[in-house]
Write an enzyme that holds these catalytic residues in place. Structure first.
Site, PDB file in Angstrom:
ATOM      1  N   PRO A  52       0.795  -1.222   0.000  1.00 21.23           N
ATOM      2  CA  PRO A  52       0.000   0.000   0.000  1.00 21.23           C
ATOM      3  C   PRO A  52       0.832   1.279   0.000  1.00 21.23           C
ATOM      4  O   PRO A  52       1.850   1.372   0.671  1.00 21.23           O
ATOM      5  CB  PRO A  52      -0.833  -0.103   1.285  1.00 21.23           C
ATOM      6  CG  PRO A  52      -0.219  -1.172   2.093  1.00 21.23           C
ATOM      7  CD  PRO A  52       0.533  -2.051   1.172  1.00 21.23           C
ATOM      8  N   ASN A  53       0.367   2.195  -0.813  1.00 19.39           N
ATOM      9  CA  ASN A  53       0.876   3.558  -0.920  1.00 19.39           C
ATOM     10  C   ASN A  53       2.212   3.684  -1.646  1.00 19.39           C
ATOM     11  O   ASN A  53       2.669   4.800  -1.889  1.00 19.39           O
ATOM     12  CB  ASN A  53       0.948   4.235   0.461  1.00 19.39           C
ATOM     13  CG  ASN A  53      -0.401   4.268   1.130  1.00 19.39           C
ATOM     14  OD1 ASN A  53      -1.376   4.718   0.545  1.00 19.39           O
ATOM     15  ND2 ASN A  53      -0.474   3.753   2.350  1.00 19.39           N
ATOM     16  N   ARG A  99       4.397  11.130  -2.335  1.00 19.71           N
ATOM     17  CA  ARG A  99       4.062  10.909  -0.930  1.00 19.71           C
ATOM     18  C   ARG A  99       5.249  11.216  -0.036  1.00 19.71           C
ATOM     19  O   ARG A  99       6.314  10.620  -0.162  1.00 19.71           O
ATOM     20  CB  ARG A  99       3.663   9.440  -0.749  1.00 19.71           C
ATOM     21  CG  ARG A  99       3.480   9.016   0.674  1.00 19.71           C
ATOM     22  CD  ARG A  99       3.342   7.505   0.770  1.00 19.71           C
ATOM     23  NE  ARG A  99       3.233   7.100   2.151  1.00 19.71           N
ATOM     24  CZ  ARG A  99       3.587   5.927   2.598  1.00 19.71           C
ATOM     25  NH1 ARG A  99       4.081   5.023   1.782  1.00 19.71           N
ATOM     26  NH2 ARG A  99       3.455   5.632   3.863  1.00 19.71           N
ATOM     27  N   TYR A 117      10.430   9.525   1.721  1.00 20.92           N
ATOM     28  CA  TYR A 117      10.503   8.533   0.653  1.00 20.92           C
ATOM     29  C   TYR A 117      11.191   9.023  -0.617  1.00 20.92           C
ATOM     30  O   TYR A 117      11.337   8.260  -1.562  1.00 20.92           O
ATOM     31  CB  TYR A 117       9.090   8.046   0.304  1.00 20.92           C
ATOM     32  CG  TYR A 117       8.413   7.370   1.471  1.00 20.92           C
ATOM     33  CD1 TYR A 117       8.796   6.100   1.873  1.00 20.92           C
ATOM     34  CD2 TYR A 117       7.409   8.000   2.177  1.00 20.92           C
ATOM     35  CE1 TYR A 117       8.199   5.469   2.945  1.00 20.92           C
ATOM     36  CE2 TYR A 117       6.793   7.384   3.249  1.00 20.92           C
ATOM     37  CZ  TYR A 117       7.194   6.123   3.632  1.00 20.92           C
ATOM     38  OH  TYR A 117       6.601   5.505   4.694  1.00 20.92           O
ATOM     39  N   ASN A 164       8.093  -5.303  -0.365  1.00 20.21           N
ATOM     40  CA  ASN A 164       7.883  -4.139   0.490  1.00 20.21           C
ATOM     41  C   ASN A 164       6.395  -4.137   0.798  1.00 20.21           C
ATOM     42  O   ASN A 164       5.582  -3.678  -0.007  1.00 20.21           O
ATOM     43  CB  ASN A 164       8.303  -2.845  -0.213  1.00 20.21           C
ATOM     44  CG  ASN A 164       8.136  -1.636   0.693  1.00 20.21           C
ATOM     45  OD1 ASN A 164       7.428  -1.675   1.686  1.00 20.21           O
ATOM     46  ND2 ASN A 164       8.798  -0.546   0.333  1.00 20.21           N
ATOM     47  N   ALA A 204       2.676  -0.805   5.203  1.00 17.66           N
ATOM     48  CA  ALA A 204       2.126  -0.901   6.558  1.00 17.66           C
ATOM     49  C   ALA A 204       1.656  -2.310   6.909  1.00 17.66           C
ATOM     50  O   ALA A 204       1.587  -2.656   8.092  1.00 17.66           O
ATOM     51  CB  ALA A 204       0.977   0.093   6.722  1.00 17.66           C
ATOM     52  N   GLU A 253      12.471  -8.977   2.723  1.00 10.77           N
ATOM     53  CA  GLU A 253      11.638  -7.834   3.129  1.00 10.77           C
ATOM     54  C   GLU A 253      12.453  -6.559   2.951  1.00 10.77           C
ATOM     55  O   GLU A 253      13.601  -6.498   3.397  1.00 10.77           O
ATOM     56  CB  GLU A 253      11.232  -8.007   4.596  1.00 10.77           C
ATOM     57  CG  GLU A 253      10.474  -6.839   5.173  1.00 10.77           C
ATOM     58  CD  GLU A 253      10.215  -6.986   6.677  1.00 10.77           C
ATOM     59  OE1 GLU A 253      10.053  -5.943   7.325  1.00 10.77           O
ATOM     60  OE2 GLU A 253      10.188  -8.118   7.199  1.00 10.77           O
ATOM     61  N   HIS A 310      12.369  -2.079   3.028  1.00 14.57           N
ATOM     62  CA  HIS A 310      11.718  -0.805   3.358  1.00 14.57           C
ATOM     63  C   HIS A 310      12.613   0.322   2.874  1.00 14.57           C
ATOM     64  O   HIS A 310      13.844   0.240   2.993  1.00 14.57           O
ATOM     65  CB  HIS A 310      11.482  -0.673   4.864  1.00 14.57           C
ATOM     66  CG  HIS A 310      10.603  -1.751   5.396  1.00 14.57           C
ATOM     67  ND1 HIS A 310       9.239  -1.751   5.224  1.00 14.57           N
ATOM     68  CD2 HIS A 310      10.907  -2.908   6.034  1.00 14.57           C
ATOM     69  CE1 HIS A 310       8.743  -2.851   5.757  1.00 14.57           C
ATOM     70  NE2 HIS A 310       9.733  -3.578   6.256  1.00 14.57           N
ATOM     71  N   ARG A 367      11.612   5.425  13.099  1.00 15.38           N
ATOM     72  CA  ARG A 367      10.289   6.035  12.969  1.00 15.38           C
ATOM     73  C   ARG A 367       9.413   5.657  14.159  1.00 15.38           C
ATOM     74  O   ARG A 367       9.913   5.279  15.208  1.00 15.38           O
ATOM     75  CB  ARG A 367       9.662   5.616  11.635  1.00 15.38           C
ATOM     76  CG  ARG A 367      10.506   6.123  10.437  1.00 15.38           C
ATOM     77  CD  ARG A 367       9.917   5.777   9.122  1.00 15.38           C
ATOM     78  NE  ARG A 367       8.636   6.446   8.947  1.00 15.38           N
ATOM     79  CZ  ARG A 367       7.776   6.137   7.981  1.00 15.38           C
ATOM     80  NH1 ARG A 367       8.057   5.185   7.117  1.00 15.38           N
ATOM     81  NH2 ARG A 367       6.626   6.773   7.871  1.00 15.38           N
TER      82      ARG A 367
END
Length: 143
Positions: free
Chosen positions: A12-13, A20, A25, A74, A77, A98, A100, A107
């Site tokens: 998502p996103n 964004r 990012y 990735n 969330a 995985e 990111h 964060r």
């Protein structure tokens, strides 16, 4: 030797990269980065899939997880919430890395726990879009 096949799956996103929160990012779209990554690794057959829907991501893992040589995931969330994605990763034979873009450990506290890391070969975070290249290098090294 057959060409190595790698599936990149973004959650998502990630479709909003470049727009964004550029302070976190960056300002480059994933499509632009993906094109450059494919040019850099012509010996690797890469495919790209993005979905904002958890079930579609699971379906893609099922679809490629027995025929591809690796998956770069990735999960956005969903990383922090999805036992279903963890189960999907455990169900297939392709190794999953995985990734990111941001350093999730720098964060919010809720981003420090990954529900999928325990099912993955490894985790790479915090290197911007270069996290994907590092994941690809890790898969290539183990092939």
């Amino acid at each position: 030797m057959n060409m190595m096949r790698i599936q990149i799956i973004n959650g998502p996103n990630i479709n909003l990269l470049g727009k964004r929160e550029p302070s976190i990012y960056g300002s480059v779209s994933f499509e632009g980065y993906y094109h450059a990554l494919k040019e850099r690794y012509p010996e690797v057959e890469m495919a790209y899939f993005q979905s904002n829907v958890e079930g579609e991501m699971i379906n893609k893992i099922h679809e490629v997880g027995f025929s591809y040589d690796g998956i770069i995931l990735n999960a956005g969330a969903y990383t922090h919430t999805s036992i279903a994605l963890q189960d999907a990763i455990r169900s297939v034979t392709a190794p999953v890395v995985e990734v990111h873009i941001s350093n999730v450990h720098a964060r919010e506290e809720f981003r420090h726990k990954s529900m999928i890391a325990c099912a993955c070969r490894g985790v790479i975070c915090g290197f911007g879009l270069d996290s994907y290249r590092l994941a690809l290098e890790a898969l290539l090294a183990k092939h």
